[in-house]
Design a protein around this motif. Structure first.
Motif, PDB file in Angstrom:
ATOM      1  N   GLU A  87      -6.085  20.242  19.860  1.00 19.53           N
ATOM      2  CA  GLU A  87      -5.017  19.404  19.334  1.00 19.53           C
ATOM      3  C   GLU A  87      -3.692  20.157  19.282  1.00 19.53           C
ATOM      4  OE1 GLU A  87      -3.816  16.525  15.599  1.00 19.53           O
ATOM      5  OE2 GLU A  87      -5.566  17.828  15.384  1.00 19.53           O
ATOM      6  N   ASP A 103     -10.771  20.172  17.350  1.00 19.35           N
ATOM      7  CA  ASP A 103      -9.794  19.893  16.294  1.00 19.35           C
ATOM      8  C   ASP A 103     -10.046  20.905  15.178  1.00 19.35           C
ATOM      9  OD1 ASP A 103      -8.023  18.929  14.414  1.00 19.35           O
ATOM     10  OD2 ASP A 103      -8.499  16.830  14.788  1.00 19.35           O
ATOM     11  N   ASP A 106      -9.564  18.484  11.230  1.00 24.59           N
ATOM     12  CA  ASP A 106      -9.416  17.034  11.376  1.00 24.59           C
ATOM     13  C   ASP A 106      -9.289  16.451   9.977  1.00 24.59           C
ATOM     14  OD1 ASP A 106      -9.346  14.544  12.717  1.00 24.59           O
ATOM     15  OD2 ASP A 106     -11.375  14.184  11.999  1.00 24.59           O
ATOM     16  N   TRP A 118     -11.779  16.473   5.095  1.00 26.69           N
ATOM     17  CA  TRP A 118     -11.328  17.206   6.275  1.00 26.69           C
ATOM     18  C   TRP A 118     -12.487  18.067   6.774  1.00 26.69           C
ATOM     19  CZ3 TRP A 118     -11.516  22.537   6.156  1.00 26.69           C
ATOM     20  CH2 TRP A 118     -11.551  23.139   4.894  1.00 26.69           C
ATOM     21  N   SER A 204     -10.361  11.204   8.157  1.00 31.08           N
ATOM     22  CA  SER A 204     -10.902  12.115   9.165  1.00 31.08           C
ATOM     23  C   SER A 204     -11.760  11.336  10.145  1.00 31.08           C
ATOM     24  CB  SER A 204     -11.747  13.222   8.512  1.00 31.08           C
ATOM     25  OG  SER A 204     -12.481  13.938   9.485  1.00 31.08           O
ATOM     26  N   LEU A 225      -7.470   6.574  18.882  1.00 29.89           N
ATOM     27  CA  LEU A 225      -8.002   7.850  18.449  1.00 29.89           C
ATOM     28  C   LEU A 225      -7.836   8.879  19.561  1.00 29.89           C
ATOM     29  CD1 LEU A 225      -9.413   8.798  15.814  1.00 29.89           C
ATOM     30  CD2 LEU A 225     -11.595   8.538  16.998  1.00 29.89           C
ATOM     31  N   ASP A 229     -10.565  14.271  17.925  1.00 27.23           N
ATOM     32  CA  ASP A 229     -11.052  13.691  16.668  1.00 27.23           C
ATOM     33  C   ASP A 229     -12.471  13.155  16.775  1.00 27.23           C
ATOM     34  OD1 ASP A 229      -8.578  14.112  15.364  1.00 27.23           O
ATOM     35  OD2 ASP A 229      -7.780  12.255  16.199  1.00 27.23           O
ATOM     36  N   CYS A 230     -12.966  12.946  17.991  1.00 26.79           N
ATOM     37  CA  CYS A 230     -14.239  12.233  18.117  1.00 26.79           C
ATOM     38  C   CYS A 230     -15.214  12.811  19.127  1.00 26.79           C
ATOM     39  CB  CYS A 230     -13.991  10.767  18.447  1.00 26.79           C
ATOM     40  SG  CYS A 230     -13.228  10.489  20.072  1.00 26.79           S
TER      41      CYS A 230
END
Length: 281
Positions: A87, A103, A106, A118, A204, A225, A229-230
């Motif tokens: 990120e 990340d 996050d 987080w 988050s 998104l 993040d995923c």
């Protein structure tokens, strides 16, 4: 790099990949970074906070950059042939078979404001397919982790998605990105509430996705998104028996996309509420 999930009909060829070493390192690094993050979290009044692109909702702290440097340098030392997407520091070597997507914190807005939502999220793709994920939550002493074909776990407990068959049977995670995608947020909430559902937002994306894999939430919809993040959570959801939207289509790896993960029994119901925007790049 164009990477897809659903376009593949078979798993990637893992015969030339040291998957064990990468899976172990993902867990170790996530835990180590989370421990360092927790120390700084407890001293957060001393932190320097910045706002990205003059957006007061998009914050970054010095800890984000420090932890990403730690993760990136460790990965480069152990697996110099692998690619990286972070990120804070951007992308490199995207033509590599293995690409890490990270990340360092996050939920930075939660981090700097003293909220416990987080985590550190470390995911890895092989040939464009999410294969390894580790999400460390030091505030609750939980490490969510999974590997393609090997299942998903929180600490040592196997994960399984909810058995819900209707959105009224549980909570749905939701979120929206401030600059774009927000026009689809309220229409979705209106439909969810009209059909008897209820929602939660914790700040988050990685943790919310992990909670779907753990069966704590029945689904999670985000209007826009980012992959960091995923990526780890996509592995967890798949290994826990859940369904995922085609998040990595188009430029999803670097630009992000609308996002939905859910228990099989409610995925279609939630997708209908979202409508065509779920499949828009």
């Amino acid at each position: 790099m164009h990477a897809t999930i659903n376009a593949r009909t078979s798993a990637p060829d893992l015969s030339q990949i040291d998957l064990d070493a990468r899976y172990t390192l993902a867990q170790e690094l996530a835990l180590a970074a989370a421990r360092q993050g927790k120390t700084r979290y407890n001293e957060r009044a001393k932190l320097t906070i910045e706002h990205k692109n003059n957006d007061f909702q998009d914050v970054v702290s010095e800890v984000d950059r420090q932890l990403e440097d730690l993760i990136r340098q460790t990965l480069a030392k152990r697996f110099p042939e692998d690619g990286f997407v972070g990120e804070e520091s951007g992308a490199a070597q995207l033509s590599a078979r293995c690409v890490w997507v990270v990340d360092p914190i996050d939920g930075t807005a939660c981090f700097v404001n003293g909220l416990h939502s987080w985590c550190v999220s470390i995911g890895m793709m092989i040939d464009g397919v999410p294969c390894v994920g580790a999400i460390a939550d030091p505030n609750h002493d939980e490490l969510f982790h999974g590997c393609i074909g090997r299942g998903a776990f929180v600490n040592n407990t196997p994960l399984r998605v909810s058995q819900a068959s209707d959105i009224r049977e549980g909570l749905t995670g939701v979120g929206t990105f401030h600059p774009s995608g927000k026009e689809n947020f309220l229409p979705f909430l209106q439909k969810l509430l009209a059909d008897g559902g209820m929602f939660i937002r914790n700040g988050s994306g990685a943790l919310t996705t992990a909670y779907v894999a753990a069966g704590r939430l029945i689904g999670y919809y985000e209007t826009q998104l980012k992959s960091w993040d995923c990526m780890a959570g996509l592995v967890l959801v798949a290994e826990a028996g859940g369904r995922r939207s085609d998040f990595l289509r188009g430029e999803g790896l670097l630009q992000g996309n609308p996002f939905l993960v859910a228990a099989p029994g409610v995925y279609d119901q939630l997708a209908r509420m979202i409508g065509p925007s779920l499949d828009e790049d």
